[in-house]
Every structure is written in structure tokens, then in C-alpha cells.
Design a protein around this motif. Structure first.
Motif, PDB file in Angstrom:
ATOM      1  N   ILE A 150      78.408 -30.903   4.607  1.00 44.63           N
ATOM      2  CA  ILE A 150      79.604 -31.746   4.596  1.00 44.63           C
ATOM      3  C   ILE A 150      80.139 -31.934   6.016  1.00 44.63           C
ATOM      4  O   ILE A 150      80.516 -33.037   6.420  1.00 44.63           O
ATOM      5  CB  ILE A 150      80.673 -31.131   3.683  1.00 44.63           C
ATOM      6  CG1 ILE A 150      80.266 -31.303   2.211  1.00 44.63           C
ATOM      7  CG2 ILE A 150      82.035 -31.762   3.916  1.00 44.63           C
ATOM      8  CD1 ILE A 150      81.094 -30.490   1.260  1.00 44.63           C
ATOM      9  N   LEU A 151      80.159 -30.858   6.793  1.00 45.14           N
ATOM     10  CA  LEU A 151      80.604 -30.972   8.178  1.00 45.14           C
ATOM     11  C   LEU A 151      79.658 -31.856   8.978  1.00 45.14           C
ATOM     12  O   LEU A 151      80.076 -32.583   9.885  1.00 45.14           O
ATOM     13  CB  LEU A 151      80.697 -29.586   8.813  1.00 45.14           C
ATOM     14  CG  LEU A 151      81.830 -28.679   8.312  1.00 45.14           C
ATOM     15  CD1 LEU A 151      81.747 -27.307   8.972  1.00 45.14           C
ATOM     16  CD2 LEU A 151      83.184 -29.319   8.577  1.00 45.14           C
ATOM     17  N   THR A 152      78.376 -31.801   8.645  1.00 40.00           N
ATOM     18  CA  THR A 152      77.390 -32.608   9.355  1.00 40.00           C
ATOM     19  C   THR A 152      77.529 -34.085   9.018  1.00 40.00           C
ATOM     20  O   THR A 152      77.505 -34.950   9.891  1.00 40.00           O
ATOM     21  CB  THR A 152      75.961 -32.147   9.005  1.00 40.00           C
ATOM     22  OG1 THR A 152      75.814 -30.763   9.354  1.00 40.00           O
ATOM     23  CG2 THR A 152      74.924 -32.950   9.753  1.00 40.00           C
ATOM     24  N   SER A 153      77.690 -34.384   7.731  1.00 45.33           N
ATOM     25  CA  SER A 153      77.728 -35.789   7.286  1.00 45.33           C
ATOM     26  C   SER A 153      79.126 -36.393   7.345  1.00 45.33           C
ATOM     27  O   SER A 153      79.278 -37.610   7.380  1.00 45.33           O
ATOM     28  CB  SER A 153      77.205 -35.890   5.848  1.00 45.33           C
ATOM     29  OG  SER A 153      78.059 -35.177   4.962  1.00 45.33           O
ATOM     30  N   GLY A 154      80.145 -35.536   7.325  1.00 41.47           N
ATOM     31  CA  GLY A 154      81.507 -36.044   7.316  1.00 41.47           C
ATOM     32  C   GLY A 154      81.937 -36.594   5.975  1.00 41.47           C
ATOM     33  O   GLY A 154      82.900 -37.356   5.879  1.00 41.47           O
ATOM     34  N   ASN A 155      81.244 -36.204   4.895  1.00 41.94           N
ATOM     35  CA  ASN A 155      81.542 -36.713   3.556  1.00 41.94           C
ATOM     36  C   ASN A 155      81.433 -35.553   2.575  1.00 41.94           C
ATOM     37  O   ASN A 155      80.415 -34.859   2.546  1.00 41.94           O
ATOM     38  CB  ASN A 155      80.557 -37.823   3.188  1.00 41.94           C
ATOM     39  CG  ASN A 155      81.000 -38.611   1.973  1.00 41.94           C
ATOM     40  OD1 ASN A 155      81.437 -38.044   0.977  1.00 41.94           O
ATOM     41  ND2 ASN A 155      80.875 -39.932   2.044  1.00 41.94           N
ATOM     42  N   SER A 156      82.463 -35.334   1.765  1.00 43.34           N
ATOM     43  CA  SER A 156      82.483 -34.172   0.869  1.00 43.34           C
ATOM     44  C   SER A 156      81.979 -34.482  -0.536  1.00 43.34           C
ATOM     45  O   SER A 156      81.978 -33.602  -1.392  1.00 43.34           O
ATOM     46  CB  SER A 156      83.902 -33.594   0.777  1.00 43.34           C
ATOM     47  OG  SER A 156      84.790 -34.515   0.178  1.00 43.34           O
ATOM     48  N   SER A 157      81.565 -35.724  -0.797  1.00 46.70           N
ATOM     49  CA  SER A 157      80.965 -36.011  -2.099  1.00 46.70           C
ATOM     50  C   SER A 157      79.525 -35.533  -2.092  1.00 46.70           C
ATOM     51  O   SER A 157      78.899 -35.396  -1.029  1.00 46.70           O
ATOM     52  CB  SER A 157      81.011 -37.509  -2.406  1.00 46.70           C
ATOM     53  OG  SER A 157      80.140 -38.227  -1.547  1.00 46.70           O
ATOM     54  N   LEU A 158      78.964 -35.258  -3.257  1.00 44.27           N
ATOM     55  CA  LEU A 158      77.585 -34.810  -3.334  1.00 44.27           C
ATOM     56  C   LEU A 158      76.647 -35.865  -2.764  1.00 44.27           C
ATOM     57  O   LEU A 158      75.682 -35.550  -2.074  1.00 44.27           O
ATOM     58  CB  LEU A 158      77.208 -34.493  -4.787  1.00 44.27           C
ATOM     59  CG  LEU A 158      75.856 -33.812  -5.000  1.00 44.27           C
ATOM     60  CD1 LEU A 158      75.812 -32.478  -4.286  1.00 44.27           C
ATOM     61  CD2 LEU A 158      75.577 -33.630  -6.486  1.00 44.27           C
ATOM     62  N   TRP A 159      76.946 -37.132  -3.059  1.00 44.72           N
ATOM     63  CA  TRP A 159      76.141 -38.231  -2.524  1.00 44.72           C
ATOM     64  C   TRP A 159      76.196 -38.258  -0.996  1.00 44.72           C
ATOM     65  O   TRP A 159      75.173 -38.338  -0.313  1.00 44.72           O
ATOM     66  CB  TRP A 159      76.644 -39.554  -3.098  1.00 44.72           C
ATOM     67  CG  TRP A 159      76.373 -40.755  -2.242  1.00 44.72           C
ATOM     68  CD1 TRP A 159      77.220 -41.354  -1.363  1.00 44.72           C
ATOM     69  CD2 TRP A 159      75.157 -41.512  -2.186  1.00 44.72           C
ATOM     70  NE1 TRP A 159      76.627 -42.427  -0.768  1.00 44.72           N
ATOM     71  CE2 TRP A 159      75.357 -42.549  -1.246  1.00 44.72           C
ATOM     72  CE3 TRP A 159      73.932 -41.411  -2.826  1.00 44.72           C
ATOM     73  CZ2 TRP A 159      74.379 -43.486  -0.941  1.00 44.72           C
ATOM     74  CZ3 TRP A 159      72.951 -42.343  -2.527  1.00 44.72           C
ATOM     75  CH2 TRP A 159      73.171 -43.357  -1.601  1.00 44.72           C
ATOM     76  N   GLY A 160      77.373 -38.180  -0.442  1.00 43.17           N
ATOM     77  CA  GLY A 160      77.519 -38.266   0.998  1.00 43.17           C
ATOM     78  C   GLY A 160      76.976 -37.066   1.730  1.00 43.17           C
ATOM     79  O   GLY A 160      76.520 -37.181   2.870  1.00 43.17           O
ATOM     80  N   ALA A 161      77.017 -35.899   1.098  1.00 40.10           N
ATOM     81  CA  ALA A 161      76.596 -34.669   1.770  1.00 40.10           C
ATOM     82  C   ALA A 161      75.087 -34.557   1.910  1.00 40.10           C
ATOM     83  O   ALA A 161      74.588 -33.962   2.870  1.00 40.10           O
ATOM     84  CB  ALA A 161      77.132 -33.454   1.019  1.00 40.10           C
ATOM     85  N   ILE A 162      74.318 -35.117   0.957  1.00 42.43           N
ATOM     86  CA  ILE A 162      72.873 -34.870   0.976  1.00 42.43           C
ATOM     87  C   ILE A 162      72.030 -36.133   1.059  1.00 42.43           C
ATOM     88  O   ILE A 162      70.808 -36.037   1.217  1.00 42.43           O
ATOM     89  CB  ILE A 162      72.430 -34.085  -0.271  1.00 42.43           C
ATOM     90  CG1 ILE A 162      72.633 -34.918  -1.547  1.00 42.43           C
ATOM     91  CG2 ILE A 162      73.141 -32.760  -0.363  1.00 42.43           C
ATOM     92  CD1 ILE A 162      72.111 -34.246  -2.791  1.00 42.43           C
ATOM     93  N   SER A 163      72.620 -37.319   0.985  1.00 43.93           N
ATOM     94  CA  SER A 163      71.828 -38.541   0.914  1.00 43.93           C
ATOM     95  C   SER A 163      71.856 -39.329   2.211  1.00 43.93           C
ATOM     96  O   SER A 163      72.878 -39.409   2.886  1.00 43.93           O
ATOM     97  CB  SER A 163      72.323 -39.437  -0.227  1.00 43.93           C
ATOM     98  OG  SER A 163      72.070 -38.833  -1.466  1.00 43.93           O
ATOM     99  N   TRP A 164      70.738 -39.923   2.531  1.00 44.92           N
ATOM    100  CA  TRP A 164      70.662 -40.832   3.659  1.00 44.92           C
ATOM    101  C   TRP A 164      71.361 -42.128   3.284  1.00 44.92           C
ATOM    102  O   TRP A 164      71.446 -42.491   2.127  1.00 44.92           O
ATOM    103  CB  TRP A 164      69.193 -41.135   3.976  1.00 44.92           C
ATOM    104  CG  TRP A 164      69.024 -42.044   5.142  1.00 44.92           C
ATOM    105  CD1 TRP A 164      68.855 -41.686   6.443  1.00 44.92           C
ATOM    106  CD2 TRP A 164      69.016 -43.473   5.126  1.00 44.92           C
ATOM    107  NE1 TRP A 164      68.752 -42.776   7.235  1.00 44.92           N
ATOM    108  CE2 TRP A 164      68.843 -43.901   6.447  1.00 44.92           C
ATOM    109  CE3 TRP A 164      69.149 -44.433   4.125  1.00 44.92           C
ATOM    110  CZ2 TRP A 164      68.779 -45.243   6.804  1.00 44.92           C
ATOM    111  CZ3 TRP A 164      69.099 -45.774   4.467  1.00 44.92           C
ATOM    112  CH2 TRP A 164      68.912 -46.162   5.787  1.00 44.92           C
ATOM    113  N   GLY A 165      71.812 -42.897   4.284  1.00 44.31           N
ATOM    114  CA  GLY A 165      72.410 -44.190   4.012  1.00 44.31           C
ATOM    115  C   GLY A 165      73.909 -44.197   4.194  1.00 44.31           C
ATOM    116  O   GLY A 165      74.556 -45.210   3.958  1.00 44.31           O
TER     117      GLY A 165
END
Length: 306
Positions: A150-165
Motif C-alpha cells: 500500500i505504501l508502495t502503490s499509494g492505494n489501500s484498496s486490494l485492487w490498487g495495492a497489487i494490480s498493475w495499471g
């Protein structure tokens, strides 16, 4: 309508291919043991047979034991519905959803523990005790690994945390997602009762953990539990496959194909691991699960430094 179908696709894929992933694991183990082994589609046959058998209930059990298999399956289906696949969002998605998913699996574990205790068997109570102990270590590792992503992607949703795009690609963040990936792989072995934490094929009293808790289940109830176990394995395989495709910035149709490839490759790697090492002594299992916590913490520290 098309948007709804696209969100349903990851769930449908999980429902169809989860037993196949289990078959690949067993096939790889059979290969390393020098046996032909069952076909990779064997679990589909086993589930079909179990669904057509009767159910036997002990006199000591109550409605808790009867409800648990359905609850475990329902919770597993809901958890898998959150999982992105090949650039497609899951059926559900909201900020902080990873916490909800983690505790869905916690609810499934709680139901299994209660059902095993409801049998009034000291044997199954022993397995429940071990499962509860190891869960205390595994759940913090899960949350810490997600926190790093989450800190890496800046998104706390499951989609945002692990998905490209999303707004940023994991490829530019170096070792942090790799450490989270290692942590999730260790968790995939421990949370799904695989070697070296547990042996799903053993029936030795002193070594069983998960299997001992479902010894009293039969017929469709056992089918629900086995199918839920396959869905949980699939969840971790796709979770890790999402991270891998994010690292290599794979997108489009290639991402969907890569997701299948990486998921089945990881299933094969689990089979190799189970064929290469022995089951750990019970007192060594906390150290093994603790290594997942260590990798997740290291990812968090490096994310803060980078």
C-alpha cells in the motif's frame, strides 16, 4: 452490463480453475516421488463424488458443526470476489478492503475451529489449538505485507495495492514488492496447511493440524470445505501472480495469459517445495511463519528509506 460481467470474470475464473491448481500441486509431487499420480482434474471428480454421498453427524455435534462448512465456503467465495485478475477489478473494491479480506479468512478459520471443538473430540481440539496458535503469527504478517504494498502503490484498496495499471508501476520500486512476494509465498504455505507447516495428506495424530479438524466432516460438507480450501490456495496464487505482473509491467491480453501462467507456475513451485523439504517440527513452525513477518517488516523499512 459489460462492466458487471468484467467484474464477475475473476470470480468465475477462481471457481473454475481453483481445483485445477490443486491438481497441479499434486501432479508435481507425484512426479518428484516417481509416481504417475492422479490426473490434474482429479479434484473435480472428488468433489462430484462427495456431493452425491450422504452426511454422517456425530451425536455430540450441534447446529454449529452443520453450519460451519457452508459458512467457510460462503466466506471464501466473498474473499475471492475481491481479487483482481489480469487487469480486471474484483467484484468488490473499496479503500482498506485488504483488511476486510484478511478478516474474512479469519472468520472462516474461526468457524472451522468452533466446528472442530463442537465434535467434543480431544483429537480435533488439539488441531484447533495448533491452528489458533499459528494464526496469531500469520495474520500480522499478512497485514504487514499488504501495508508495504500500500505504501508502495499509494492505494489501500486490494485492487490498487497489487494490480498493475494504477498511477504507479511497481517496476520502479525495486526490492520492496519482491520482499512482500516472498512473505506472501510463506503465508501461502502456512495459511493453506502445506508442507513444511502441515502435511495435507498425513493422518498421523502428532503431526496433523488442519486435516484433524475436518475428520468428522463427510459428504457435501466435506466437499464444501475442500472447495473452500482450493479457493484459498487460488487466492494466494493469484495474489502473487498480480504482484509479479505488476513488477514486469505486463498489461492487456498478455497480462491475462501471464496471470494464468504465473498462477500455475507458483502452484508447481509449491509442489516442488513440498517434494524437496520435510515437514518442520511443531516447535519450529512459529520460526518459519515468523520469517514472513521479518520479510514484510523489511519491506516496510526499505519503503520508508526509499
Amino acid at each position: 452490463m459489460n462492466d458487471i460481467l468484467a467484474k464477475l470474470l475473476p470470480l468465475v475464473v477462481a471457481l473454475v480453475f481453483a481445483p485445477l491448481a490443486m491438481g497441479i500441486i499434486q501432479k508435481v509431487k507425484a512426479f518428484f516421488a516417481g509416481r504417475k499420480g492422479f490426473p490434474v482434474f482429479q479434484m473435480y471428480r472428488d468433489l462430484y463424488k462427495l456431493m452425491h454421498k450422504g452426511i454422517v453427524y456425530s451425536r455430540s455435534t450441534t447446529w454449529v458443526f452443520r453450519l460451519a462448512p457452508l459458512l467457510v465456503l460462503a466466506v471464501s467465495l466473498i474473499a475471492v470476489a475481491w481479487l483482481p485478475f489480469g487487469g480486471l477489478r474484483g467484484l468488490f473494491s473499496f479503500q482498506g478492503g485488504f483488511i476486510f479480506v484478511a478478516y474474512l479468512f479469519g472468520l472462516a478459520r474461526f468457524a472451522t475451529l468452533l466446528a472442530s471443538l463442537d465434535t467434543a473430540s480431544a483429537f480435533e481440539g488439539m488441531g484447533a489449538n495448533r491452528e489458533a496458535l499459528f494464526a496469531i503469527l500469520a495474520e500480522p504478517a499478512t497485514l504487514l505485507a499488504f501495508a508495504a504494498l500500500i505504501l508502495t502503490s499509494g492505494n489501500s484498496s486490494l485492487w490498487g495495492a497489487i494490480s498493475w495499471g494504477q498511477e504507479s508501476s511497481f517496476a520502479e520500486f525495486g526490492v520492496v514488492p519482491l520482499l512482500a512476494l516472498v512473505s506472501f509465498f510463506i503465508l501461502a504455505l502456512s495459511e493453506n496447511s502445506r508442507i513444511p507447516v502441515d502435511d495435507p495428506t498425513t493422518h498421523l495424530e502428532l503431526t496433523m493440524i488442519h486435516e484433524v479438524m475436518i475428520l468428522d466432516n463427510s459428504g457435501p460438507d466435506l466437499a464444501y470445505i475442500e472447495y473452500a480450501s482450493a479457493l484459498k490456495v487460488w487466492f494466494y496464487l493469484v495474489l502473487m501472480a498480480n504482484i509479479v505482473t505488476a513488477i514486469f509491467s505486463i498489461s492487456g491480453w498478455a497480462q491475462i495469459l501471464a496471470m494464468f501462467g504465473f498462477a500455475f507456475l507458483l502452484a508447481g513451485i509449491i509442489g516442488v517445495v513440498e517434494s524437496s523439504i520435510a515437514r518442520l517440527r511443531m516447535k519450529k513452525v512459529p520460526d518459519f511463519i515468523g520469517s514472513a513477518v521479518a520479510f514484510a517488516l523489511l519491506a516496510l523499512v526499505l519503503e520508508g528509506i526509499l
